[in-house]
Design a protein around this motif. Sequence first.
Motif, PDB file in Angstrom:
ATOM      1  N   ILE A  40      55.135  41.463   6.085  1.00 18.71           N
ATOM      2  CA  ILE A  40      55.918  40.700   7.060  1.00 18.71           C
ATOM      3  C   ILE A  40      57.288  40.299   6.527  1.00 18.71           C
ATOM      4  O   ILE A  40      58.282  40.456   7.239  1.00 18.71           O
ATOM      5  CB  ILE A  40      55.114  39.480   7.567  1.00 18.71           C
ATOM      6  N   PRO A  41      57.430  39.804   5.292  1.00 19.42           N
ATOM      7  CA  PRO A  41      58.785  39.452   4.838  1.00 19.42           C
ATOM      8  C   PRO A  41      59.743  40.634   4.838  1.00 19.42           C
ATOM      9  O   PRO A  41      60.917  40.478   5.188  1.00 19.42           O
ATOM     10  CB  PRO A  41      58.562  38.934   3.415  1.00 19.42           C
ATOM     11  N   PHE A  42      59.279  41.815   4.495  1.00 22.08           N
ATOM     12  CA  PHE A  42      60.143  42.987   4.488  1.00 22.08           C
ATOM     13  C   PHE A  42      60.557  43.363   5.911  1.00 22.08           C
ATOM     14  O   PHE A  42      61.707  43.739   6.147  1.00 22.08           O
ATOM     15  CB  PHE A  42      59.448  44.164   3.805  1.00 22.08           C
ATOM     16  N   ALA A  43      59.637  43.254   6.849  1.00 22.77           N
ATOM     17  CA  ALA A  43      59.969  43.564   8.240  1.00 22.77           C
ATOM     18  C   ALA A  43      60.968  42.550   8.796  1.00 22.77           C
ATOM     19  O   ALA A  43      61.903  42.920   9.511  1.00 22.77           O
ATOM     20  CB  ALA A  43      58.696  43.569   9.087  1.00 22.77           C
ATOM     21  N   ALA A  44      60.788  41.287   8.442  1.00 27.99           N
ATOM     22  CA  ALA A  44      61.730  40.264   8.911  1.00 27.99           C
ATOM     23  C   ALA A  44      63.115  40.482   8.317  1.00 27.99           C
ATOM     24  O   ALA A  44      64.122  40.374   9.023  1.00 27.99           O
ATOM     25  CB  ALA A  44      61.201  38.872   8.558  1.00 27.99           C
ATOM     26  N   LEU A  45      63.169  40.791   7.039  1.00 31.67           N
ATOM     27  CA  LEU A  45      64.468  41.067   6.423  1.00 31.67           C
ATOM     28  C   LEU A  45      65.130  42.287   7.048  1.00 31.67           C
ATOM     29  O   LEU A  45      66.341  42.288   7.289  1.00 31.67           O
ATOM     30  CB  LEU A  45      64.301  41.285   4.920  1.00 31.67           C
ATOM     31  N   GLY A  46      64.353  43.310   7.315  1.00 32.30           N
ATOM     32  CA  GLY A  46      64.915  44.489   7.961  1.00 32.30           C
ATOM     33  C   GLY A  46      65.461  44.174   9.341  1.00 32.30           C
ATOM     34  O   GLY A  46      66.537  44.643   9.717  1.00 32.30           O
ATOM     35  N   GLY A  47      64.747  43.354  10.085  1.00 27.96           N
ATOM     36  CA  GLY A  47      65.210  42.961  11.411  1.00 27.96           C
ATOM     37  C   GLY A  47      66.458  42.097  11.369  1.00 27.96           C
ATOM     38  O   GLY A  47      67.269  42.112  12.287  1.00 27.96           O
ATOM     39  N   LEU A  48      66.619  41.337  10.315  1.00 25.54           N
ATOM     40  CA  LEU A  48      67.813  40.491  10.187  1.00 25.54           C
ATOM     41  C   LEU A  48      69.002  41.246   9.609  1.00 25.54           C
ATOM     42  O   LEU A  48      70.144  40.998   9.981  1.00 25.54           O
ATOM     43  CB  LEU A  48      67.494  39.285   9.295  1.00 25.54           C
ATOM     44  N   ILE A  49      68.740  42.155   8.699  1.00 24.03           N
ATOM     45  CA  ILE A  49      69.829  42.818   7.987  1.00 24.03           C
ATOM     46  C   ILE A  49      70.362  44.029   8.733  1.00 24.03           C
ATOM     47  O   ILE A  49      71.571  44.258   8.755  1.00 24.03           O
ATOM     48  CB  ILE A  49      69.364  43.203   6.571  1.00 24.03           C
ATOM     49  N   SER A  52      73.330  43.720  11.118  1.00 22.35           N
ATOM     50  CA  SER A  52      74.563  43.393  10.395  1.00 22.35           C
ATOM     51  C   SER A  52      75.131  44.608   9.679  1.00 22.35           C
ATOM     52  O   SER A  52      76.345  44.719   9.513  1.00 22.35           O
ATOM     53  CB  SER A  52      74.295  42.281   9.385  1.00 22.35           C
ATOM     54  N   ILE A  53      74.265  45.501   9.243  1.00 20.62           N
ATOM     55  CA  ILE A  53      74.745  46.727   8.600  1.00 20.62           C
ATOM     56  C   ILE A  53      75.589  47.536   9.583  1.00 20.62           C
ATOM     57  O   ILE A  53      76.629  48.082   9.227  1.00 20.62           O
ATOM     58  CB  ILE A  53      73.560  47.567   8.078  1.00 20.62           C
ATOM     59  N   LEU A  54      75.153  47.579  10.831  1.00 20.95           N
ATOM     60  CA  LEU A  54      75.873  48.366  11.830  1.00 20.95           C
ATOM     61  C   LEU A  54      77.190  47.720  12.256  1.00 20.95           C
ATOM     62  O   LEU A  54      78.068  48.403  12.778  1.00 20.95           O
ATOM     63  CB  LEU A  54      74.989  48.589  13.057  1.00 20.95           C
ATOM     64  N   THR A  55      77.325  46.419  12.060  1.00 22.45           N
ATOM     65  CA  THR A  55      78.524  45.723  12.536  1.00 22.45           C
ATOM     66  C   THR A  55      79.399  45.206  11.407  1.00 22.45           C
ATOM     67  O   THR A  55      80.260  44.367  11.647  1.00 22.45           O
ATOM     68  CB  THR A  55      78.127  44.550  13.443  1.00 22.45           C
ATOM     69  N   VAL A  56      79.204  45.680  10.177  1.00 23.01           N
ATOM     70  CA  VAL A  56      80.013  45.184   9.061  1.00 23.01           C
ATOM     71  C   VAL A  56      81.487  45.492   9.295  1.00 23.01           C
ATOM     72  O   VAL A  56      82.352  44.685   9.021  1.00 23.01           O
ATOM     73  CB  VAL A  56      79.496  45.712   7.704  1.00 23.01           C
TER      74      VAL A  56
END
Length: 97
Positions: A40-49, A52-56
């Motif tokens: 779950i922590p990895f999935a949450a980080l992926g959903g948050l990050i 932002s990667i696409l809009t840097v």
Amino acid sequence: MILATIIGMAIVTMVPRFIPAFIMEKVQLRPWLNRWLNAIPFAALGGLIFPSILTVIPDEPWIGLLGGVVAVIIALFNVNVIFAVIGAIATVFLLTF
């Protein structure tokens, strides 16, 4: 009255966080459920990050994607996470420079 409200909100926030810490020590979970909960922590980080990667850089999303790919490659070597972050930042910086 304000102090009582702040203390009440702190208690209401902390109780749901503390209860699982005390209960989970005594509960034995099945291995598949434990693996699922650990992901779950990895999935949450992926959903948050990822957004932002696409809009840097709004006009050039490929730069953010390349920075994310560099971070993933560095992370595959099982080094400290700070090196993956620094690698991604350096990649984006060098591509925009």
